[in-house]
Design an enzyme around this catalytic site. Structure first.
Site, short mmCIF file in Angstrom:
data_model
loop_
_atom_site.label_atom_id
_atom_site.label_comp_id
_atom_site.label_asym_id
_atom_site.label_seq_id
_atom_site.Cartn_x
_atom_site.Cartn_y
_atom_site.Cartn_z
NE ARG A 20 41.74 44.52 53.54
CZ ARG A 20 40.50 44.01 53.04
NH1 ARG A 20 40.61 42.39 53.01
NH2 ARG A 20 39.19 44.38 53.22
CG ASP A 21 39.34 42.47 49.62
OD1 ASP A 21 39.71 41.47 49.24
OD2 ASP A 21 38.05 42.80 50.11
CG HIS A 213 34.41 45.75 50.73
ND1 HIS A 213 35.53 46.15 50.79
CD2 HIS A 213 34.56 44.34 50.54
CE1 HIS A 213 36.54 45.18 50.42
NE2 HIS A 213 35.70 43.91 50.31
CB CYS A 246 37.88 36.34 51.18
SG CYS A 246 38.43 36.09 52.84
CG ASN A 255 37.61 44.39 46.47
OD1 ASN A 255 38.59 43.87 46.87
ND2 ASN A 255 36.87 44.51 47.29
#
Ligand code: COA
Ligand code: ZN
Length: 318
Positions: A20-21, A213, A246, A255
């Protein structure tokens, strides 16, 4: 010294968010088959909690037009906790439609970021959350987490006061949200910021499950994770290979790498249930098939060894 002497936990849950991220910042559409291959390889490595996709508007993030298909493939894996990001009620309806039972509602801590990300003010997102909780209320066994983006610093307004985070948490708790994740979306937090944020939230909501996160934009990812371990956090998001970012936060990079986190934790005797070699093989899939920049330290060592290029252990370094 052992983990016991340092009063560190014996076990930690790593939630893999690479699908996802990680993938949301990749400019080209990654084939669904590659996503599913990665998903299955992560599962084979022992990952048992994954945020597998985002039920967002394809106009906002085109990478996730295959969200239903990827979620279905994930739900077919026994014992895997499958979660997905949703920005609104429509996202919940789509997630529910395929049988996803864990969702993360993302809300930015500042109006500026939240407007850029989901085109809502914080209050409008909280109103959406109320609607989602009402819809979820009719479905037993669904877990809703609120992911507070830019909880430590905002690309538009700078430092974020704890009060802004608390406001979202207080309302989330009132609405019956099960857990909260604090996100350092642009990787500006220091270990002291992390400890201050977590202890501030804990003081107000001692029983609220909290996770972290982290983004490694300024190289603080592992240091921040270690600081959080000291104050009792046992759930961390990570993205394989350190992939991520993002699209709505200028300058945001990956991340904290799951492989770096896993290397640190298991090296300190803290169980994660994840096999490091298996995880590195997943990074290899990303490297070969997604061809993106992968900042993970552990992966660089692995790829250097696999190709015979480089000198990962610095044997010949001056
Ligand atoms: N899934 C699929 N489509 C959706 C959707 C969802 N969850 N939510 C809205 N849409 C569609 C609408 O149907 C509409 O389609 P149409 O133009 O064909 O009629 C279009 O998207 C715009 O809908 P609207 O409600 O006006 O949304 P918006 O343009 O104000 O955008 C969001 C708001 C939240 C839908 C959008 O900004 C978004 O999905 N953001 C996600 C950002 C993200 O993933 N950030 C990274 C994670 S931190
Ligand atoms: Zn993130």
């Amino acid at each position: 010294m052992s983990a016991l002497d340092l009063r560190l936990p014996k076990a930690v849950t790593l939630v893999e968010v690479g699908l996802r991220d990680g993938l949301q910042s990749v400019g080209h559409m990654v084939p669904t088959a590659t996503k599913v291959r990665l998903l299955q390889a992560l599962y084979a490595a022992g990952v048992r909690a994954m945020e597998v996709t985002s039920f967002v508007s394809p106009k906002a993030v085109s990478q996730f037009t295959d969200a239903e298909e990827v979620a279905r493939a994930a739900l077919a894996l026994p014992g895997l906790r499958v979660s997905a990001l949703i920005p609104n009620l429509r996202g919940w309806e789509r997630a529910r439609g395929v049988g996803v039972r864990e969702v993360t509602v993302v809300i930015g801590a500042t109006d500026r970021f939240n407007m850029a990300n989901v085109r809502m003010t914080v209050d409008q997102s909280l109103a959406q959350l109320a609607g989602i909780m009402e819809a979820v209320g009719a479905e037993p066994g669904v877990a809703v987490e609120v992911g507070i983006a830019v909880a430590f610093g905002c690309p538009y307004t700078g430092r974020v006061p704890l009060a802004a985070v608390r406001r979202i948490i207080d309302r989330s708790v009132e609405l019956g949200v099960g857990s909260v994740s604090l996100a350092d979306t642009i990787g500006v937090a220091t270990p002291l910021d992390v400890v201050a944020g977590l202890t501030g939230v804990r003081a107000a909501c001692p029983n609220l499950p909290l996770s972290l996160h982290l983004h490694d934009t300024r190289g603080m990812g592992l240091a921040n994770a270690l600081a959080a371990l000291h104050v009792g956090v046992t759930t961390f998001d990570g993205a394989v290979g350190g992939l991520g970012g993002c699209p709505f936060a200028p300058g945001a990079t990956g991340n904290v790498a799951t492989d770096d986190l896993n290397n640190m934790l298991t090296g300190m005797g803290i169980a994660t249930g994840i096999n490091q070699d298996g995880l590195l093989a997943c990074g290899g899939i990303l490297h070969d098939e997604v061809t993106v920049d992968l900042p993970s330290h552990a992966l660089r060592v692995f790829l250097g060894q696999a190709t015979g290029r480089g000198d990962p252990n610095g044997v010949n370094a001056g």
